[in-house]
Design an enzyme around this catalytic site. Structure first.
Site, PDB file in Angstrom:
ATOM      1  N   ALA A 239       0.864  -1.175   0.000  1.00  0.00           N
ATOM      2  CA  ALA A 239       0.000   0.000   0.000  1.00  0.00           C
ATOM      3  C   ALA A 239       0.904   1.229   0.000  1.00  0.00           C
ATOM      4  O   ALA A 239       2.059   1.160   0.407  1.00  0.00           O
ATOM      5  CB  ALA A 239      -0.880  -0.020   1.240  1.00  0.00           C
TER       6      ALA A 239
ATOM      7  N   GLU B 199      -0.346  -9.372  -0.782  1.00  0.00           N
ATOM      8  CA  GLU B 199      -1.757  -9.696  -0.506  1.00  0.00           C
ATOM      9  C   GLU B 199      -2.588  -9.673  -1.794  1.00  0.00           C
ATOM     10  O   GLU B 199      -3.470 -10.508  -1.987  1.00  0.00           O
ATOM     11  CB  GLU B 199      -2.302  -8.713   0.525  1.00  0.00           C
TER      12      GLU B 199
HETATM   13  N1  CO8 Z   1       4.569   3.236  -0.732  1.00  0.00           N
HETATM   14  C1  CO8 Z   1       4.950   4.413  -1.288  1.00  0.00           C
HETATM   15  N2  CO8 Z   1       6.114   4.566  -1.984  1.00  0.00           N
HETATM   16  C2  CO8 Z   1       6.907   3.479  -2.108  1.00  0.00           C
HETATM   17  C3  CO8 Z   1       6.577   2.239  -1.557  1.00  0.00           C
HETATM   18  C4  CO8 Z   1       5.335   2.131  -0.847  1.00  0.00           C
HETATM   19  N3  CO8 Z   1       4.901   0.970  -0.317  1.00  0.00           N
HETATM   20  N4  CO8 Z   1       7.581   1.372  -1.828  1.00  0.00           N
HETATM   21  C5  CO8 Z   1       8.491   2.047  -2.539  1.00  0.00           C
HETATM   22  N5  CO8 Z   1       8.097   3.324  -2.712  1.00  0.00           N
HETATM   23  C6  CO8 Z   1       8.807   4.422  -3.403  1.00  0.00           C
HETATM   24  C7  CO8 Z   1       9.984   4.921  -2.601  1.00  0.00           C
HETATM   25  O1  CO8 Z   1       9.557   5.856  -1.622  1.00  0.00           O
HETATM   26  C8  CO8 Z   1      10.827   5.532  -3.686  1.00  0.00           C
HETATM   27  O2  CO8 Z   1      10.277   6.778  -4.052  1.00  0.00           O
HETATM   28  P1  CO8 Z   1      11.233   8.109  -4.022  1.00  0.00           P
HETATM   29  O3  CO8 Z   1      12.267   7.834  -5.063  1.00  0.00           O
HETATM   30  O4  CO8 Z   1      10.276   9.190  -4.373  1.00  0.00           O
HETATM   31  O5  CO8 Z   1      11.795   8.199  -2.645  1.00  0.00           O
HETATM   32  C9  CO8 Z   1      10.592   4.589  -4.878  1.00  0.00           C
HETATM   33  O6  CO8 Z   1       9.380   3.910  -4.604  1.00  0.00           O
HETATM   34  C10 CO8 Z   1      11.703   3.560  -5.027  1.00  0.00           C
HETATM   35  O7  CO8 Z   1      11.848   2.884  -3.798  1.00  0.00           O
HETATM   36  P2  CO8 Z   1      13.263   2.697  -3.060  1.00  0.00           P
HETATM   37  O8  CO8 Z   1      14.175   3.819  -3.375  1.00  0.00           O
HETATM   38  O9  CO8 Z   1      12.993   2.424  -1.620  1.00  0.00           O
HETATM   39  O10 CO8 Z   1      13.773   1.375  -3.816  1.00  0.00           O
HETATM   40  P3  CO8 Z   1      14.785   0.297  -3.268  1.00  0.00           P
HETATM   41  O11 CO8 Z   1      15.134  -0.561  -4.417  1.00  0.00           O
HETATM   42  O12 CO8 Z   1      15.897   0.914  -2.490  1.00  0.00           O
HETATM   43  O13 CO8 Z   1      13.929  -0.575  -2.188  1.00  0.00           O
HETATM   44  C11 CO8 Z   1      11.974  -1.751  -1.419  1.00  0.00           C
HETATM   45  C12 CO8 Z   1      12.829  -1.314  -2.624  1.00  0.00           C
HETATM   46  C13 CO8 Z   1      12.749  -2.754  -0.560  1.00  0.00           C
HETATM   47  C14 CO8 Z   1      10.730  -2.420  -1.982  1.00  0.00           C
HETATM   48  C15 CO8 Z   1      11.603  -0.509  -0.581  1.00  0.00           C
HETATM   49  O14 CO8 Z   1      11.072   0.497  -1.445  1.00  0.00           O
HETATM   50  C16 CO8 Z   1      10.579  -0.773   0.501  1.00  0.00           C
HETATM   51  O15 CO8 Z   1      10.912  -1.309   1.550  1.00  0.00           O
HETATM   52  N6  CO8 Z   1       9.322  -0.370   0.255  1.00  0.00           N
HETATM   53  C17 CO8 Z   1       8.245  -0.476   1.236  1.00  0.00           C
HETATM   54  C18 CO8 Z   1       7.759  -1.900   1.390  1.00  0.00           C
HETATM   55  C19 CO8 Z   1       6.709  -1.973   2.448  1.00  0.00           C
HETATM   56  O16 CO8 Z   1       6.920  -1.692   3.620  1.00  0.00           O
HETATM   57  N7  CO8 Z   1       5.488  -2.390   2.050  1.00  0.00           N
HETATM   58  C20 CO8 Z   1       4.352  -2.521   2.952  1.00  0.00           C
HETATM   59  C21 CO8 Z   1       3.509  -1.269   2.919  1.00  0.00           C
HETATM   60  S1  CO8 Z   1       2.174  -1.298   4.091  1.00  0.00           S
HETATM   61  C22 CO8 Z   1       0.996  -2.247   3.322  1.00  0.00           C
HETATM   62  O17 CO8 Z   1       1.162  -2.710   2.252  1.00  0.00           O
HETATM   63  C23 CO8 Z   1      -0.275  -2.503   4.082  1.00  0.00           C
HETATM   64  C24 CO8 Z   1      -1.341  -3.103   3.224  1.00  0.00           C
HETATM   65  C25 CO8 Z   1      -2.631  -3.071   3.948  1.00  0.00           C
HETATM   66  C26 CO8 Z   1      -3.884  -2.836   3.280  1.00  0.00           C
HETATM   67  C27 CO8 Z   1      -4.024  -2.532   1.860  1.00  0.00           C
HETATM   68  C28 CO8 Z   1      -5.423  -2.251   1.516  1.00  0.00           C
HETATM   69  C29 CO8 Z   1      -5.692  -2.188   0.089  1.00  0.00           C
END
Ligand code: CO8
Length: 258
Positions: free
Chosen positions: A65, A112
């Site tokens: 999300a 999910e």
């Molecule tokens: N939300 C918003 N932006 C994101 C997300 C995210 N989940 N994941 C990545 N991005 C963005 C980053 O902020 C970044 O943007 P910017 O360049 O503007 O800063 C861009 O995507 C690239 O990401 P990274 O620079 O972090 O890329 P890396 O290769 O270094 O890392 C990862 C990749 C490991 C995937 C890392 O981005 C990460 O850890 N992302 C978050 C993963 C996470 O925690 N997911 C769970 C989110 S909570 C959730 O999903 C709850 C669901 C519940 C209900 C849903 C109902 C529909």
């Protein structure tokens, strides 16, 4: 409705829905979830579509999300966002088969979403995880429920509590994905599986999907009864006569969904 966060292509009876927020690793914001539900509903109601494939990019199926969108939300806001409550039910209501073709990250809501599809074909680069715990929350779209049913308590607890990722090989061993293929072959394999499904009787395919899904909601005895009754009901279809006649006559069946 013109979509901005997804692309939809319909070819040879398969609707291919590609998540398209590359700058956010396909994070599921409200707009994307709304568009995805609409596209799925459209595909389900479109006579030209017989199977649906959902995919992302090479780097990310979906990284969860949208954290930036969620970060400002209060309990009241989240409680009020109908999509958080209805998205899971909405995707479950799609009656045509849905395949997730996963490359790269499938995390949180991304994992999910993949699990809400009927089965997952993964590329060797796929990484699955429920890292919500790192954000001070927990899974909200089935990560504690579907994952546990798919891989069992030990691995589900491990992933939900530590937030660690599972690679494609482990996901296949654990039963989370149906097949793992080389990255370059992912879409070919997913589309070919979808084509195979599209060639079947849609009545039988829907029935098979319903019967398998019923197994999660019933006792074995009730599930077996449900399956047997669904099996009996298919003998009222022309496709059953055609399928069996084609076998005996050593030819390809021509199903007409009747
Ligand atoms: N939300 C918003 N932006 C994101 C997300 C995210 N989940 N994941 C990545 N991005 C963005 C980053 O902020 C970044 O943007 P910017 O360049 O503007 O800063 C861009 O995507 C690239 O990401 P990274 O620079 O972090 O890329 P890396 O290769 O270094 O890392 C990862 C990749 C490991 C995937 C890392 O981005 C990460 O850890 N992302 C978050 C993963 C996470 O925690 N997911 C769970 C989110 S909570 C959730 O999903 C709850 C669901 C519940 C209900 C849903 C109902 C529909």
């Amino acid at each position: 409705m013109a979509f901005e966060t997804i692309n939809v292509d319909i070819e040879d009876h398969v609707a291919l829905i590609k998540l398209n927020r590359p700058d956010a690793l396909n994070a599921l914001n409200q707009q994307l979830l709304t568009e995805l539900l609409k596209a799925l509903g459209d595909a389900d109601g479109n006579d030209k579509v017989r199977c649906i494939v959902i995919t992302g990019s090479d780097k990310a199926f979906a990284a969860g999300a949208d954290i930036k969108e969620m970060s400002e939300m209060s309990f009241a806001d989240v409680n009020d966002v109908n999509l958080f409550a209805t998205f899971g039910d909405g995707i479950q209501d799609i009656r045509k088969p849905v395949i997730a073709a996963v490359s790269g990250y499938a995390l949180g809501g991304g994992c999910e979403l993949a699990m809400a599809c009927d089965f997952i074909i993964a590329s060797e680069t796929a990484k699955f995880g429920q890292p919500e715990i790192n954000l001070g929350v927990i899974a909200g779209l089935g990560g504690s429920q579907r994952l546990t049913r798919a891989v069992g308590k030990a691995k589900s607890m491990d992933m939900n509590l530590t937030g660690r990722f599972m690679d494609a090989a482990e996901a296949e061993r654990a039963g989370l994905v149906s097949r793992v293929v080389p990255s370059k072959k992912l879409m070919e394999e997913a589309m070919s599986a979808a084509q195979k499904i599209a060639e079947k009787s849609l009545i039988a395919a829907r029935s098979a999907k319903e019967a398998v899904n019923r197994s999660f909601e019933s006792t074995l005895a009730e599930g077996l009864l449900y399956e047997r009754r669904a099996f009996h009901a298919l003998f009222a279809t022309e496709d059953q006569s055609e399928g069996m006649a084609a076998f005996i006559e050593k030819r390809e069946a021509q199903f007409r969904d009747k």
